[in-house]
Design an enzyme around this catalytic site. Structure first.
Site, PDB file in Angstrom:
ATOM      1  N   SER A  60    -111.990 109.890 139.610  1.00 20.46           N
ATOM      2  CA  SER A  60    -112.876 110.177 140.751  1.00 20.46           C
ATOM      3  C   SER A  60    -113.926 111.204 140.326  1.00 20.46           C
ATOM      4  O   SER A  60    -114.998 111.291 140.935  1.00 20.46           O
ATOM      5  CB  SER A  60    -112.066 110.713 141.937  1.00 20.46           C
ATOM      6  OG  SER A  60    -111.226 111.771 141.532  1.00 20.46           O
ATOM      7  N   GLU A 197    -102.189 104.271 147.137  1.00 18.77           N
ATOM      8  CA  GLU A 197    -103.468 104.621 147.774  1.00 18.77           C
ATOM      9  C   GLU A 197    -103.843 103.600 148.843  1.00 18.77           C
ATOM     10  O   GLU A 197    -103.871 102.380 148.591  1.00 18.77           O
ATOM     11  CB  GLU A 197    -104.595 104.703 146.716  1.00 18.77           C
ATOM     12  CG  GLU A 197    -105.947 105.030 147.356  1.00 18.77           C
ATOM     13  CD  GLU A 197    -107.024 105.480 146.374  1.00 18.77           C
ATOM     14  OE1 GLU A 197    -106.720 105.700 145.182  1.00 18.77           O
ATOM     15  OE2 GLU A 197    -108.181 105.624 146.836  1.00 18.77           O
TER      16      GLU A 197
HETATM   17  O1  KIV Z   1    -109.188 109.376 140.519  1.00 17.36           O
HETATM   18  C1  KIV Z   1    -108.524 109.946 141.397  1.00 17.36           C
HETATM   19  O2  KIV Z   1    -108.878 111.014 141.897  1.00 17.36           O
HETATM   20  C2  KIV Z   1    -107.295 109.296 141.831  1.00 17.36           C
HETATM   21  C3  KIV Z   1    -106.591 109.880 143.013  1.00 17.36           C
HETATM   22  C4  KIV Z   1    -107.301 109.555 144.263  1.00 17.36           C
HETATM   23  C5  KIV Z   1    -105.172 109.466 143.072  1.00 17.36           C
HETATM   24  O3  KIV Z   1    -106.907 108.331 141.276  1.00 17.36           O
END
Ligand code: KIV
Length: 294
Positions: A60, A197
């Protein structure tokens, strides 16, 4: 830049490093596991001082700190740089690095080599990968190579296009069944934990009855063994779209804009710097300098 001591040094000093075994211990004791993402040295220090159990350097970060429109473009080298910075800011939480899209899907060998870089070069304690299916085999290969793996099912942003967009998953019985199989596969492969998720809470409950691996939810209801949120979402730093499951615990972005705007205004108005921000030079040194200059 000023360096201020921790506001919660007692809490921090009392903590022991949170190891892999502690994840299972927390589940066994029914104590919620707290995970948060971090992408740099200061966010890692904040997670450390706030007392979280696991820090995930999520891909992310491709969106929250690197400005890409999705997680897909993140490269291994970019993720390693973020993970290394986070490592330098952490002492106690377990550190998990997210394997980016395209860095583990091709073969077991590719998956092992990428995972090894996260451990050797960035100091991660484990890695996370997305999806079931072939990712179950990749997870097993990495685990067999001695590296702890966290799975991730449900809405898997790396393959959001194939899922029809950033949509909750498993709301009909046939997709729910696929997710149950994915979770069972990842648990069977030996993952130390799995992220769920954006799936219905009722589905989480059903899967939780069938796998004994600690589950960390994000938009997966209250029955999971822990929760994770993206740092920039929970603090209100990221200006992009927020998913239904996001709860904002602070609004830092506005405070940051206000701070930088106030600085901008003061510089333009000649109000910053003030005498207390200046370094001094003795008058005789100034005289000497002028003499040297002729
Ligand atoms: O990339 C990320 O931050 C994630 C989380 C939302 C679990 O995969």
């Amino acid at each position: 830049m000023s360096v201020r001591p921790s506001t919660d040094t007692v809490r921090r000093a009392a903590r022991k490093p949170f190891g892999l075994a502690d994840v299972a211990v927390k589940k066994a004791n029914g104590e919620p596991i707290v995970m948060v993402t971090a992408y740099d040295f200061p966010s890692a220090q904040i997670a450390e001082e706030a007392g979280v159990d696991i820090v995930l350097v999520g891909d992310s970060g491709a969106m929250t700190v690197l400005g890409y429109p999705s997680t897909v473009p993140a490269t291994v080298d970019e993720m390693l740089m973020l993970c290394s910075a986070v490592r330098r800011g952490l002492t106690t939480p377990l550190l998990v690095g997210d394997l980016p899209f395209g860095s583990y899907e091709v073969s077991d060998e590719q998956a092992i080599r990428t995972a090894q870089r996260f451990i050797k070069e960035a100091g991660c304690d484990g890695v996370k990968l997305e999806r079931g299916g072939t990712s179950v085999q990749r997870a097993k290969a990495i685990i067999d190579a001695g590296i702890p793996v966290m799975g991730h099912i449900g809405l898997t942003p790396q393959t959001a296009t194939a899922l029809g967009g950033y949509k909750s998953q498993g709301r009909d019985a046939s997709r729910a069944l696929e997710l149950i199989k994915d979770a069972e596969g990842l648990a069977g492969a030996g993952c130390f934990s799995i992220v769920f998720e954006a799936i219905p809470s009722r589905l989480s409950e059903v899967i939780m009855e069938r796998v004994d691996v600690p589950v960390i939810g994000i938009g997966a209801g209250p029955s999971t063994d822990g929760q994770v949120l993206v740092f920039h979402d929970l603090l209100g730093i990221y200006a992009g779209h927020a998913a239904k499951f996001v709860k904002q615990y602070a609004q830092i972005r506005n405070a940051m804009i206000d701070g930088v705007a106030a600085y901008t205004d003061e510089v333009r108005a000649g109000q910053y710097p003030q005498p207390e921000h200046e370094y001094t030079m003795r008058a005789e040194e100034v005289t000497k300098l002028r003499e040297l200059l002729g």
